[in-house]
Design an enzyme around this catalytic site. Structure first.
Site, PDB file in Angstrom:
ATOM      1  N   PHE A  56     -36.568 -31.980  17.998  1.00 57.87           N
ATOM      2  CA  PHE A  56     -35.767 -33.205  17.853  1.00 57.87           C
ATOM      3  C   PHE A  56     -34.637 -32.912  16.873  1.00 57.87           C
ATOM      4  O   PHE A  56     -34.883 -32.445  15.752  1.00 57.87           O
ATOM      5  CB  PHE A  56     -36.605 -34.375  17.324  1.00 57.87           C
ATOM      6  CG  PHE A  56     -35.807 -35.649  17.224  1.00 57.87           C
ATOM      7  CD1 PHE A  56     -35.599 -36.446  18.340  1.00 57.87           C
ATOM      8  CD2 PHE A  56     -35.224 -36.035  16.025  1.00 57.87           C
ATOM      9  CE1 PHE A  56     -34.831 -37.606  18.262  1.00 57.87           C
ATOM     10  CE2 PHE A  56     -34.454 -37.188  15.939  1.00 57.87           C
ATOM     11  CZ  PHE A  56     -34.264 -37.980  17.060  1.00 57.87           C
ATOM     12  N   ASP A 164     -33.072 -26.684  10.817  1.00 56.71           N
ATOM     13  CA  ASP A 164     -32.903 -28.133  10.720  1.00 56.71           C
ATOM     14  C   ASP A 164     -33.989 -28.657   9.780  1.00 56.71           C
ATOM     15  O   ASP A 164     -35.140 -28.850  10.176  1.00 56.71           O
ATOM     16  CB  ASP A 164     -33.003 -28.774  12.109  1.00 56.71           C
ATOM     17  CG  ASP A 164     -32.753 -30.281  12.057  1.00 56.71           C
ATOM     18  OD1 ASP A 164     -32.801 -30.853  10.956  1.00 56.71           O
ATOM     19  OD2 ASP A 164     -32.528 -30.883  13.123  1.00 56.71           O
ATOM     20  N   LYS A 193     -32.294 -37.418   5.348  1.00 55.66           N
ATOM     21  CA  LYS A 193     -33.485 -38.156   4.924  1.00 55.66           C
ATOM     22  C   LYS A 193     -33.750 -38.094   3.415  1.00 55.66           C
ATOM     23  O   LYS A 193     -33.131 -38.818   2.647  1.00 55.66           O
ATOM     24  CB  LYS A 193     -34.711 -37.680   5.714  1.00 55.66           C
ATOM     25  CG  LYS A 193     -34.590 -37.964   7.214  1.00 55.66           C
ATOM     26  CD  LYS A 193     -35.885 -37.742   7.910  1.00 55.66           C
ATOM     27  CE  LYS A 193     -35.760 -37.805   9.420  1.00 55.66           C
ATOM     28  NZ  LYS A 193     -35.475 -39.127   9.962  1.00 55.66           N
TER      29      LYS A 193
END
Ligand code: PLP
Length: 282
Positions: A56, A164, A193
């Site tokens: 993702f 990532d 985040k």
């Protein structure tokens, strides 16, 4: 913008791997991924990107092209940007090659050479993008040896490795970056985040030579690294201007299966066995 509250210097210093590094600030994780791909293509002058099954990477178009799961993320939004190729992740429990670790000698990493022969030529590949620990795809931790083997093959062919760390970064996996724990030395890292813990700030950090490849004005955005997010995020994390006060959280416990068994014992007859896994269904 110079008033960056230590974020670029903190992420730049904390990142694994030798040599000088630079950071660019953006607003969302997907934007960081988009920029990492732009930087990798500008540096290598190659078009193709290799991503993993179950990955993702976000909901903008290039990020969606890199994302694996069809529903609910991709279906109905086609077509996606081209030149993205997908290979299986290092998932020992459900090995795509039906091999067993460690006798497999991390076949899943070495199989990349086969991909270069049968799917896309190595000299066309700008980067391999990988979540150091799979997130949306099911919290899968690759085995020891996977990342060193993957990185070695990429370096041999002049291919960049993009980690990532949007989900794993900033002490969510027992170290400031999961890459550090797993022997991955990326050329570029995306983060968001926990970088601020709630405010819209994201970043790409990488080797300076790589980060400098795009021309002036090629990267950026109106709200990229907005002062409010930098200030609020720095306060929340207790970051000083140099990022010195950042401390990794406690490493994840290794005895999860034992804890589950203990809980199962307590549940007695209510426990109906594992619902998932190789022996009990999909
Ligand atoms: C690994 C990973 N990459 C990229 C993204 C996209 O980040 P954002 O939702 O901030 O665009 C996410 C979000 O969950 C993620 O977990």
């Amino acid at each position: 913008m110079r008033a960056t509250c230590g974020y670029p210097s903190a992420s730049t210093r904390l990142l694994p791997g030798p040599g000088p590094k630079k950071t660019m600030l953006v607003s969302t994780g997907a934007e960081a991924v988009e920029n990492a791909i732009k930087i990798a293509r500008a540096y290598t002058k190659r078009p193709a990107i290799i991503a993993f099954e179950d990955a993702f990477h976000g909901r903008t178009y290039m990020a969606l092209a890199l994302t694996s799961k069809t529903h609910p993320y991709k279906a109905g939004f086609e077509p996606f940007p081209s030149d993205v190729y997908r290979i299986p992740y290092a998932y020992c429990y459900r090995c795509s090659y039906s091999k067993t670790y460690p006798s497999c000698d991390v076949f899943c990493a070495r199989h990349l050479e086969d991909t270069f022969k049968r799917v896309v030529a190595a000299e066309s590949v700008a980067a391999v993008i990988v979540e150091p620990i799979l997130g949306e795809g099911g919290f899968v931790i690759p085995p020891a040896g996977f990342y060193p083997a993957l990185t070695e093959i990429c370096r041999k062919h002049g291919i960049l490795v993009i980690a990532d760390e949007i989900q794993t970064g900033f002490a969510r996996a027992g170290a400031m970056f999961a890459s550090t724990r797993l022997g991955l030395e990326p050329d570029l890292v995306t983060m968001a985040k926990s970088l601020t813990g709630g405010l819209p700030l994201a970043a790409v950090t990488g080797r300076s030579a790589v980060m400098d490849a795009p021309g002036i004005g090629g990267l950026g955005g109106t709200f990229a690294g907005s002062p409010g997010c930098l200030r609020g995020g720095a306060r929340r994390l207790g970051l000083d201007r140099e990022g010195k006060s950042l401390q990794p959280r406690r490493p994840p416990r290794r005895d999860v299966p034992k804890t589950c068994q203990r809980l199962a014992g307590k549940m007695g007859s209510h426990w109906r066995g594992p619902r998932h896994g190789r022996h009990a269904g999909p």
